[in-house]
Design a protein around this motif. Structure first.
Motif, short mmCIF file in Angstrom:
data_model
loop_
_atom_site.label_atom_id
_atom_site.label_comp_id
_atom_site.label_asym_id
_atom_site.label_seq_id
_atom_site.Cartn_x
_atom_site.Cartn_y
_atom_site.Cartn_z
N CYS A 31 0.26 41.93 5.77
CA CYS A 31 0.91 41.05 7.88
C CYS A 31 -0.08 41.24 8.73
CB CYS A 31 2.19 40.39 8.45
SG CYS A 31 3.70 39.84 7.12
N LEU A 32 -0.51 40.19 8.75
CA LEU A 32 -1.89 39.95 9.98
C LEU A 32 -0.92 41.16 11.22
CD1 LEU A 32 -4.95 40.08 11.33
CD2 LEU A 32 -3.86 37.00 11.66
N GLN A 33 -2.42 41.95 11.74
CA GLN A 33 -1.54 41.85 12.96
C GLN A 33 -2.34 42.16 14.33
OE1 GLN A 33 0.91 46.34 13.10
NE2 GLN A 33 -1.01 47.49 14.13
N HIS A 34 -3.31 42.22 14.04
CA HIS A 34 -4.49 42.03 15.37
C HIS A 34 -5.62 41.51 14.94
CE1 HIS A 34 -5.76 42.75 19.12
NE2 HIS A 34 -7.28 43.01 18.73
N GLY A 54 1.54 38.00 12.58
CA GLY A 54 2.94 38.27 11.92
C GLY A 54 3.17 37.81 10.64
N THR A 55 2.19 36.79 10.21
CA THR A 55 1.72 36.11 8.87
C THR A 55 1.66 36.41 7.86
OG1 THR A 55 0.94 34.27 10.72
CG2 THR A 55 0.74 33.46 8.71
N PRO A 56 1.94 37.05 7.02
CA PRO A 56 0.98 37.46 5.57
C PRO A 56 -0.36 36.69 5.54
CG PRO A 56 3.42 36.69 5.10
CD PRO A 56 3.34 35.68 6.07
N ILE A 57 -0.89 37.86 4.63
CA ILE A 57 -2.85 37.28 4.86
C ILE A 57 -2.72 36.43 3.94
CG2 ILE A 57 -4.37 38.91 3.91
CD1 ILE A 57 -3.73 39.58 6.05
N ALA A 112 -8.26 38.40 1.05
CA ALA A 112 -6.93 38.50 0.23
C ALA A 112 -7.17 38.43 -1.37
CB ALA A 112 -6.27 36.60 1.05
N GLN A 113 -8.45 37.71 -1.87
CA GLN A 113 -9.14 37.66 -3.30
C GLN A 113 -9.75 39.00 -3.39
OE1 GLN A 113 -11.68 34.85 -3.46
NE2 GLN A 113 -10.10 33.43 -2.88
N ASP A 114 -10.15 40.13 -2.01
CA ASP A 114 -10.75 41.29 -2.58
C ASP A 114 -9.68 42.03 -2.62
OD1 ASP A 114 -13.43 39.53 -2.20
OD2 ASP A 114 -14.67 40.59 -0.66
N ARG A 115 -9.23 42.28 -3.88
CA ARG A 115 -8.09 43.17 -4.06
C ARG A 115 -8.19 44.31 -5.01
NH1 ARG A 115 -7.85 45.87 0.17
NH2 ARG A 115 -9.05 43.97 0.43
N ILE A 116 -8.87 42.99 -5.94
CA ILE A 116 -9.64 43.94 -7.16
C ILE A 116 -10.87 43.54 -7.47
CG2 ILE A 116 -9.87 43.28 -9.87
CD1 ILE A 116 -6.80 41.50 -8.99
N THR A 159 -3.95 44.81 9.67
CA THR A 159 -2.65 44.44 9.26
C THR A 159 -1.60 45.34 9.41
OG1 THR A 159 -2.08 45.64 7.29
CG2 THR A 159 -3.61 43.59 6.81
N ASN A 160 -0.85 44.49 8.99
CA ASN A 160 0.67 45.94 9.61
C ASN A 160 0.89 47.18 8.71
OD1 ASN A 160 1.41 44.47 7.40
ND2 ASN A 160 3.26 44.47 8.03
#
Length: 346
Positions: free
Chosen positions: A133-136, A187-190, A226-230, A153-154
């Motif tokens: 989730c986004l923290q800052h 607090g919002t999921p990425i 969100a997409q650059d995890r692979i 992120t958290n």
């Protein structure tokens, strides 16, 4: 499975010679490879016994044998010996420790090195954004038309995004935008941030002078986050594997390797057959493909994964040795030693 010592040596020799040459192994070839005297007739009897228990298969084109899918699993679980020579270890460690890389740079480079040194396809999976989730958010101005966005992120993961604006953006707009995003999106999921950005777009329009410029920049940044995890490296290496000489089969594999979501679906099918290798590595077989995967930690709460994809006939000892070393290097650089669950798990 109760094999004799001689059967294990013969089977191990067949696997390692076949992975090297891609040619079926016959009794005469084995006689020259084994370091103990044994007749051709005895070897043929032992090969027939190994075939009977499902570890070997006979091809239609020769009298030689090749390992079966079950045979490769047996080899990896019971006979695999990994070895990475000291000069190679030193070269790899020096490469990373003498440069100031970010975690994403190191994982990306590790992926490239794996594909280059194995002549196969490698994949790096970062932490799943669905679990973060986004923290800052912080915006640091560079000049009137550019800024660096720092997204945290958290789970402690940090992304730096460079924004090049088409128009000048005031420091007042940057501050107001940062305050608004932290107020509305923390607090919002990425993976849901882009949808929430659309919800707050009217507020940005009412508050910021350059609202469209900033909105577009952040939407692009969060979508990329969100997409650059692979990362996939060495797709073209599959062109040189004889197992994928069928163009339709090769095209199907290439389509999977081009799409991050398809990769995850492909590797997580219930029909896949998997076996563990040590504490954190795994062999997964998907038809005529094999995937060696190894997990590593960015931090206490963030986990990544390296994969090597190739035919079932791959040099497992080399692949596993490299992956052992690369995951240990990543953790040595970025993960506090006192928190690690041990290095090499072999």
């Amino acid at each position: 499975m109760g094999l004799t010592n001689r059967q294990n040596v013969i089977f191990k020799t067949i696997v390692e010679e076949f992975t090297r040459t891609a040619e079926p192994i016959g009794s005469k070839t084995l006689m020259n490879l084994l370091d103990f005297p044994v007749s051709s007739a005895t070897i043929r009897n032992e090969m027939a016994a190994l075939e009977k228990v499902g570890l070997l298969e006979k091809t239609h084109t020769s009298s030689g044998r090749i390992p079966s899918s079950k045979g490769y699993r047996y080899y990896v679980e019971n006979l695999l010996e990994t070895n990475l020579d000291v000069p190679m270890q030193q070269t790899l460690k020096t490469y990373f420790t003498q440069r100031h890389y970010s975690i994403d740079d190191v994982v990306s480079k590790s992926c490239d090195i794996l594909s280059e040194m194995t002549n196969l396809t490698s994949i790096a999976l970062g932490p799943d954004c669905e679990d973060q989730c986004l923290q800052h958010v912080q915006l640091v101005p560079v000049n009137e038309k550019s800024a660096v966005a720092i997204i945290v992120t958290n789970k402690g993961h940090t992304e730096n995004k460079f924004f090049q604006f088409k128009e000048e953006v005031s420091t007042d707009d940057l501050k107001k935008c940062t305050d608004l995003l932290n107020d509305k999106l923390v607090g919002t999921p990425i993976c849901q941030v882009v949808d929430r950005m659309n919800d707050i777009h009217p507020i940005m329009a009412a508050t910021l002078v350059r609202h469209e410029v900033l909105f577009e920049a952040f939407v692009t940044a969060f979508m990329k986050f969100a997409q650059d995890r692979i990362k996939v490296s060495g797709r073209g290496n599959m062109l040189f594997q004889p197992e994928f000489s069928d163009l339709n089969r090769l095209k199907e594999l290439m389509n999977v390797l081009e799409n991050g979501h398809m990769i995850k679906e492909w590797t997580n099918k219930e029909s896949n057959v998997s076996v563990r290798i040590g504490n954190r590595k795994e062999l997964t077989q998907i038809g005529d493909c094999s995937i060696i995967s190894a997990k590593f930690h960015y931090s206490d709460s963030e986990e990544g994964q390296l994969m090597v994809v190739g035919p079932n006939r791959m040099q497992y000892s080399k692949v596993v040795g490299l992956m052992d070393y690369m995951t240990n290097v990543i953790e040595d650089i970025f993960y506090d030693d006192k928190n690690k669950g041990g290095g090499n798990d072999e």
